[in-house]
Write a protein that holds these residues in place. Structure first.
Motif, mmCIF file in Angstrom:
data_model
loop_
_atom_site.group_PDB
_atom_site.id
_atom_site.type_symbol
_atom_site.label_atom_id
_atom_site.label_comp_id
_atom_site.label_asym_id
_atom_site.label_seq_id
_atom_site.Cartn_x
_atom_site.Cartn_y
_atom_site.Cartn_z
ATOM 1 N N ASP A 1 0.822 -1.215 0.000
ATOM 2 C CA ASP A 1 0.000 0.000 0.000
ATOM 3 C C ASP A 1 0.859 1.269 0.000
ATOM 4 O O ASP A 1 0.351 2.355 -0.284
ATOM 5 N N HIS A 2 2.151 1.140 0.294
ATOM 6 C CA HIS A 2 3.041 2.310 0.286
ATOM 7 C C HIS A 2 3.773 2.467 -1.042
ATOM 8 O O HIS A 2 4.721 3.264 -1.143
ATOM 9 N N ARG A 3 3.360 1.733 -2.058
ATOM 10 C CA ARG A 3 4.060 1.792 -3.342
ATOM 11 C C ARG A 3 4.121 3.226 -3.880
ATOM 12 O O ARG A 3 5.192 3.716 -4.273
ATOM 13 N N SER A 4 2.992 3.921 -3.913
ATOM 14 C CA SER A 4 2.967 5.290 -4.447
ATOM 15 C C SER A 4 3.822 6.232 -3.608
ATOM 16 O O SER A 4 4.478 7.135 -4.139
ATOM 17 N N THR A 5 3.832 6.022 -2.304
ATOM 18 C CA THR A 5 4.643 6.863 -1.426
ATOM 19 C C THR A 5 6.124 6.659 -1.707
ATOM 20 O O THR A 5 6.906 7.624 -1.763
ATOM 21 N N ARG A 6 6.517 5.405 -1.892
ATOM 22 C CA ARG A 6 7.933 5.133 -2.196
ATOM 23 C C ARG A 6 8.338 5.757 -3.527
ATOM 24 O O ARG A 6 9.441 6.309 -3.663
ATOM 25 N N LEU A 7 7.479 5.665 -4.530
ATOM 26 C CA LEU A 7 7.794 6.253 -5.834
ATOM 27 C C LEU A 7 7.900 7.776 -5.724
ATOM 28 O O LEU A 7 8.736 8.400 -6.382
ATOM 29 N N MET A 8 7.054 8.377 -4.889
ATOM 30 C CA MET A 8 7.142 9.821 -4.665
ATOM 31 C C MET A 8 8.475 10.185 -4.013
ATOM 32 O O MET A 8 9.121 11.184 -4.377
ATOM 33 N N ILE A 9 8.915 9.373 -3.056
ATOM 34 C CA ILE A 9 10.218 9.608 -2.419
ATOM 35 C C ILE A 9 11.334 9.508 -3.448
ATOM 36 O O ILE A 9 12.263 10.332 -3.471
ATOM 37 N N GLN A 10 11.257 8.519 -4.333
ATOM 38 C CA GLN A 10 12.280 8.380 -5.366
ATOM 39 C C GLN A 10 12.347 9.628 -6.233
ATOM 40 O O GLN A 10 13.429 10.114 -6.567
ATOM 41 N N GLN A 11 11.178 10.178 -6.583
ATOM 42 C CA GLN A 11 11.144 11.349 -7.454
ATOM 43 C C GLN A 11 11.677 12.607 -6.771
ATOM 44 O O GLN A 11 12.177 13.518 -7.427
ATOM 45 N N ARG A 12 11.596 12.643 -5.433
ATOM 46 C CA ARG A 12 12.002 13.841 -4.697
ATOM 47 C C ARG A 12 13.421 13.750 -4.125
ATOM 48 O O ARG A 12 13.900 14.707 -3.526
ATOM 49 N N ALA A 13 14.075 12.611 -4.270
ATOM 50 C CA ALA A 13 15.300 12.352 -3.512
ATOM 51 C C ALA A 13 16.577 12.850 -4.173
ATOM 52 O O ALA A 13 17.624 12.888 -3.520
ATOM 53 N N ASN A 14 16.541 13.248 -5.435
ATOM 54 C CA ASN A 14 17.778 13.584 -6.144
ATOM 55 C C ASN A 14 18.546 14.693 -5.424
ATOM 56 O O ASN A 14 17.988 15.737 -5.081
ATOM 57 N N GLU A 15 19.839 14.417 -5.177
ATOM 58 C CA GLU A 15 20.743 15.366 -4.524
ATOM 59 C C GLU A 15 20.290 15.705 -3.101
ATOM 60 O O GLU A 15 20.664 16.752 -2.557
ATOM 61 N N LYS A 16 19.498 14.830 -2.480
ATOM 62 C CA LYS A 16 19.008 15.065 -1.120
ATOM 63 C C LYS A 16 19.709 14.146 -0.130
ATOM 64 O O LYS A 16 20.182 13.068 -0.468
ATOM 65 N N ARG A 17 19.733 14.575 1.132
ATOM 66 C CA ARG A 17 20.165 13.730 2.246
ATOM 67 C C ARG A 17 18.904 13.137 2.856
ATOM 68 O O ARG A 17 18.044 13.875 3.348
ATOM 69 N N PHE A 18 18.785 11.822 2.832
ATOM 70 C CA PHE A 18 17.520 11.149 3.136
ATOM 71 C C PHE A 18 17.622 10.378 4.449
ATOM 72 O O PHE A 18 18.615 9.682 4.703
ATOM 73 N N LEU A 19 16.581 10.490 5.273
ATOM 74 C CA LEU A 19 16.487 9.759 6.542
ATOM 75 C C LEU A 19 15.233 8.898 6.526
ATOM 76 O O LEU A 19 14.138 9.385 6.237
ATOM 77 N N ASN A 20 15.394 7.618 6.857
ATOM 78 C CA ASN A 20 14.284 6.665 6.900
ATOM 79 C C ASN A 20 14.173 6.135 8.325
ATOM 80 O O ASN A 20 15.020 5.358 8.781
ATOM 81 N N LEU A 21 13.137 6.567 9.057
ATOM 82 C CA LEU A 21 12.932 6.152 10.443
ATOM 83 C C LEU A 21 11.897 5.033 10.517
ATOM 84 O O LEU A 21 10.932 5.022 9.754
ATOM 85 N N PHE A 22 12.067 4.125 11.484
ATOM 86 C CA PHE A 22 11.249 2.914 11.560
ATOM 87 C C PHE A 22 11.292 2.229 10.195
ATOM 88 O O PHE A 22 10.274 1.923 9.578
ATOM 89 N N ALA A 23 12.499 1.957 9.730
ATOM 90 C CA ALA A 23 12.746 1.696 8.308
ATOM 91 C C ALA A 23 12.309 0.317 7.840
ATOM 92 O O ALA A 23 12.242 0.068 6.639
ATOM 93 N N TYR A 24 12.087 -0.645 8.776
ATOM 94 C CA TYR A 24 11.697 -2.000 8.399
ATOM 95 C C TYR A 24 12.770 -2.576 7.466
ATOM 96 O O TYR A 24 13.936 -2.641 7.840
ATOM 97 N N THR A 25 12.453 -2.979 6.260
ATOM 98 C CA THR A 25 13.445 -3.594 5.366
ATOM 99 C C THR A 25 14.099 -2.584 4.415
ATOM 100 O O THR A 25 14.737 -2.972 3.441
ATOM 101 N N GLY A 26 13.933 -1.293 4.705
ATOM 102 C CA GLY A 26 14.675 -0.266 3.979
ATOM 103 C C GLY A 26 14.217 0.005 2.565
ATOM 104 O O GLY A 26 14.969 0.583 1.780
#
Length: 743
Positions: free
Chosen positions: A564-589
Motif C-alpha cells: 500500500d506504500h508503493r505510491s509513497t515510495r515512488l514519490m520519495i524516489q522522485q524527490r530524492a535527487n541530490e538530497k540527504r535522506f532519513l528513513n525512520l522505523f525503516a523495516y526492510t529499507g
C-alpha cells in the motif's frame, strides 16, 4: 612522537567484537569496538604488531589530527595546519582516501582533492617542488574520515588491506577473503579444537584459503609475514629497529610453530582447477609438508582422528548454482557428517539458510557475517546422533502456527484437483478473474510486478490476496492473508470457506499450488507483526519502480514489502535527487532503496531490529547502493530521534517517518502510541530538517487524527488520497499520509 598514540583498526562488518578480543590478546590498551573497526592506544611498535599479527583487521590508522571541516576551506586549513615535511619528502608519492558521512562536503573525490592540494601546496610554498600522487603504491597513504562536518585525519599504516597476506595469487569462483576465513575459524572454535589435538578438514576447499588460515593459526604464523610492504615503510618516522625486532620474533615463532604442528590439515574439492590453485597457495604459504589437498568429492571425505573441525563454505546460489544442484550437494554433505564424522565439530558458512536444513543436524550456534555485501550465516554443529533429524523439504524451521496453515494448504491442494466447485467458490473465482483482468492490465501498463489482487471484495470470503511476480525467476506467487473471523462466525464454516479460496486461486491465476502461501491477520501487539514465523530463509527477488527487493513469504507475517506504500515510495524516489535522506522505523529499507535509486546524496536507515536492518542492507546492496554514503543504524528510533533533534545542525533534506501504531517492546525506553505521541515525534523529526526540507509522515492507524494545531509552526499538506494505489482503492483508509515542511 608521543609514546602513546591513538589508532583505529578497521574490519569488515560483523567482525568488530572478534577484532577487539584479538587486539586485547595482542597487548593493546584502551580497546573499544565501534562500527567497522576498533579503537586502541599504544606505541608505534604496538601498531606494527597489529599490522603483522592481526588475522581480522583490514587497516590500521594512526590519528594525526581532528578538526571541524564544514567547508572546503576549513578542510584545506585543517590539513595545512600539520607540518607534512615531518611525514614525507617533496619527492615522495602519496594517496588520499576520503570518506564522508552526513557532512556538507559529500563528494569524496572532491574532498580527497582538497586534502591533496593542502599537502602539495605546503611543499610547493616551502621548497618549490611537491610530492606526486600514486593511488596504487604510494609512499604514504592518508585517510580522512568526515562525519557531521568533523574530520579525523590519519595515516594508513597498512597500505594495502591486511587481508592480502601474500600467498593467494590464484583463486576460484566466489573466494573467501583471508580475514573472513580467519573469523570463521575463530567462531567455529578451531584454536580450542587444535589445542585438544583435533584435525581440520575442508571438503570443498576451493583455492585453499581456510586450509592456509587454519594451518597458520595452529602453527602460530604471523599472517603478515609474507607481505612485501606496509604503509608505514615509506613514512619518514618509520621505526625500523622496532619493526625488525618484530620480524625476528615472528620468524622464530613460525619456525617453532611449524616444527610442533601435528594436526592433520587437509582439504579436497571436486574441481581440478581449484585443487591446482589450492596447492599453489599452500606452497606459497610455506605449508607444502603441512597441508594436504586432493581432488575428491565431499561424499568421499573420511576423518583421520576421532575429533576435529570440518569447516566448509559451500555454494549457496547467489553466484554459484541454483537449488536443483544445491539440494543434493547439501544433502550429501549432511550424510557424510552424520555417517562418518560423529564426535567432530562442524561449521557451514552459507548465504542460503534454507540449504542448511538439508544437512539433517540441528545447529547449536549461528553467527551473521558478511561475504562482501552479502549477508551470510555460519552454522555451528556438534555432530552427535542426538542432534540428527530427517530433513523435510517443505517445513524445516517453520513455527507450529505455520505448520497448521500448511495443513490447510494441503487440504486445499487436494480439493483443487476436483473440477466441480460450489456456488460460493465459483462466485469467488469469477471475482478474482475479473480483478486479474482489470488490475493485471493496469499493473502491466504501470510496470508493477506486485499488487493486491483481492481484498475481501465479497464479505463471505474475508481474505486479502497479494500477487508477486519475479521476472528474474519467471514465477508468480500468491500471498493469502485471512482476516481473523469474529467470534460470531462458526469456526468450521470459516475454515471451509478458506479452503475453498485456497483451492480456487492456483488454477485461476495459473500457478502451481506450491507457489501460494497463507497467513492469518490478527490484531497485532507491539512489534508482533515483525516476529519470525519460521526459519526457512528463502528469499525471492522482485522489482518496483526500477528498484529490486528481496521478499520472504514464509518466515514472517509480512513479506518485507508493504504494497500500500508503493505510491509513497515512488514519490520519495522522485524527490530524492541530490538530497540527504532519513528513513525512520525503516523495516526492510525499501524507502531507502527508492531514495538511493532516485539519486540521494546520502541515506540513513534507522530501525531497532537487527534482522530487518540486515534485510535493508541486502536490499540496498542488491541495487548497488553500497559504501559510506549509505548508513544503517540499529537503535530505538524514539531515543535516537530525541538525541539527534537536540543537536543544532540540520541534517536531512527528506525524511520518511512511518511509525508503528503502538509498541511496547522491551528494547524501547518507553511505550509508543502514534495518536498520543505523534506531535512530539513530528516536532523532533522536524528539528532534523534542512530549511527547505520535507517530512513525509504516514500511519496505518485507521482512527488517527492529526493534531495540526499543535504543529502550528509547520506547513502541512494531506496527500493521503494521492498515495492510495489503485489496487487499494476499495480500502481508502489503509493509510494516511502528509507532507510537512517548516514555515
Amino acid at each position: 612522537m608521543r609514546q602513546t598514540q591513538n589508532f583505529f583498526a578497521t574490519a569488515p562488518l560483523g567482525l568488530e567484537l572478534l577484532l577487539a578480543d584479538e587486539l586485547q590478546a595482542l597487548g593493546m590498551c584502551e580497546v573499544k569496538a565501534a562500527r567497522s573497526g576498533v579503537y586502541f592506544e599504544g606505541g608505534l611498535v604496538h601498531a606494527y604488531r597489529v599490522c603483522l599479527w592481526s588475522r581480522l583487521a583490514n587497516r590500521v590508522l594512526l590519528k594525526l589530527a581532528e578538526f571541524p571541516a564544514a567547508t572546503p576551506e576549513a578542510l584545506y586549513d585543517g590539513v595545512s595546519a600539520l607540518d607534512w615535511s615531518a611525514h614525507l619528502d617533496d619527492g615522495a608519492t602519496l594517496a588520499v582516501d576520503f570518506v564522508s558521512q552526513r557532512s556538507q562536503i559529500s563528494h569524496t573525490q572532491y574532498g580527497a582533492q582538497k586534502v591533496k592540494d593542502a599537502i602539495v601546496d605546503q611543499f610547493r610554498a616551502r621548497t618549490g617542488s611537491r610530492p606526486s600522487v600514486d593511488m596504487h603504491h604510494p609512499d604514504l597513504r592518508i585517510n580522512v574520515y568526515l562525519e557531521r562536518d568533523q574530520a579525523v585525519l590519519s595515516l594508513d599504516l597498512a597500505g594495502d588491506s591486511l587481508h592480502k597476506r601474500g600467498y593467494r595469487l590464484d583463486g576460484v569462483s566466489a573466494p573467501l577473503k583471508e580475514n573472513l576465513a580467519a573469523a570463521l575459524l575463530l567462531r567455529s572454535g578451531w584454536p580450542e579444537i587444535n589445542a585438544a589435538g583435533g584435525d581440520f578438514v575442508d571438503p570443498m576447499c576451493g583455492s585453499g584459503t581456510l586450509l592456509v588460515e587454519a594451518a597458520w593459526m595452529a602453527a602460530d604464523v604471523a599472517p603478515g609475514l609474507l607481505r612485501e610492504s606496509f604503509g608505514f615503510m615509506g613514512w619518514k618516522q618509520h621505526d625500523r629497529g622496532g619493526w625488525y625486532a618484530l620480524l625476528d620474533e615472528a620468524l622464530a615463532r613460525r619456525e617453532q610453530g611449524l616444527a610442533r604442528l601435528d594436526a592433520s590439515i587437509y582439504g579436497c574439492d571436486i574441481d581440478r582447477s581449484a585443487i591446482s590453485a589450492a596447492q599453489a597457495n599452500v606452497d606459497r604459504a610455506g605449508l607444502t609438508d603441512k597441508v594436504e589437498v586432493a581432488q575428491r568429492s565431499v561424499v568421499d571425505v573420511r576423518p583421520r582422528k576421532a575429533s576435529g573441525l570440518l569447516l566448509v563454505n559451500p555454494p549457496y546460489g547467489e553466484r554459484l548454482g541454483d537449488d536443483d544442484t544445491l539440494v543434493p550437494l547439501y544433502t550429501g554433505l549432511g550424510e557424510t557428517l552424520r555417517e562418518r564424522f560423529q564426535g567432530w565439530k562442524a561449521g557451514v558458512f552459507t548465504g542460503n539458510a534454507d540449504m542448511a536444513f538439508k544437512l539433517g543436524i540441528r545447529s547449536h550456534k549461528k553467527y551473521a557475517l558478511y561475504n562482501g555485501a552479502l549477508e551470510c550465516k555460519l552454522f555451528n554443529f556438534e555432530v552427535d546422533a542426538a542432534r540428527f533429524f530427517e530433513p523435510r523439504a517443505d517445513e524445516s524451521g517453520l513455527s507450529e502456527e505455520t505448520r497448521e496453515l500448511n495443513r490447510l494448504l494441503r487440504r486445499a491442494r487436494a480439493l483443487a484437483q476436483k473440477p466441480e466447485q460450489g456456488a460460493g467458490a465459483e462466485m469467488f473465482a469469477n471475482r478474482v478473474r475479473k480483478n486479474l483482468k482489470n488490475l493485471g492490465r493496469w499493473a502491466r501498463q504501470q510496470g508493477i510486478s506486485c499488487y493486491r489482487l483481492y481484498d475481501a471484495d465479497l464479505p463471505e470470503y474475508a481474505v486479502a490476496v497479494d500477487l508477486y511476480r519475479s521476472e528474474q525467476e519467471n514465477k508468480t506467487w500468491l500471498n493469502v492473508q485471512e482476516y481473523e473471523a469474529p467470534a460470531s462466525v462458526d469456526a468450521g464454516k470459516a475454515e471451509s470457506r478458506l479452503i475453498e479460496v485456497l483451492a480456487v486461486l492456483p488454477p485461476v491465476v495459473e500457478i502451481p499450488p506450491e507457489q501460494m502461501f497463507l497467513k492469518v491477520r490478527r490484531k497485532q501487539k507491539g512489534a508482533s507483526q515483525y516476529e519470525k514465523q519460521g526459519e526457512v530463509g528463502h528469499f525471492h527477488q522482485i522489482t518496483e519502480g526500477g528498484c529490486r527487493f528481496w521478499v520472504n513469504f514464509q518466515d514472517y507475517l509480512d513479506t518485507g514489502l508493504f504494497l500500500d506504500h508503493r505510491s509513497t515510495r515512488l514519490m520519495i524516489q522522485q524527490r530524492a535527487n541530490e538530497k540527504r535522506f532519513l528513513n525512520l522505523f525503516a523495516y526492510t529499507g525499501t524507502a531507502s532503496v527508492h531514495a538511493g535509486v532516485g539519486g540521494a546524496l546520502t541515506t540513513t536507515t534507522v530501525d531497532m531490529s537487527r534482522t530487518y536492518l540486515d534485510w535493508a542492507r541486502r536490499n540496498m546492496a542488491l541495487n548497488g547502493l553500497n559504501g559510506y554514503a549509505h548508513e544503517f543504524i540499529q537503535a530505538d528510533c524514539l531515543s535516537w530521534l530525541a538525541a539527534e533533534s537536540a543537536k543544532p545542525v540540520c541534517q536531512f533534506d527528506l525524511i520518511f517517518l512511518d511509525p508503528p501504531t503502538f509498541s511496547n517492546s522491551a528494547r524501547m525506553s518507553a511505550s509508543f502510541d502514534v495518536q498520543r505521541d505523534h506531535v512530539t515525534l513530528l516536532k523532533q523529526a522536524m528539528q532534523l530538517l534542512a530549511p527547505q526540507g520535507e517530512l513525509v509522515f504516514s500511519t496505518n492507524f485507521r482512527r488517527f487524527k492529526l493534531d495540526a494545531a499543535a504543529l502550528g509552526d509547520a506547513e502541512i499538506s494531506d496527500i493521503s488520497a494521492r498515495t492510495i494505489p489503485r489496487d487499494f482503492e476499495r480500502n481508502a483508509r489503509i493509510h494516511y499520509c502528509w507532507i510537512i515542511r517548516r514555515k
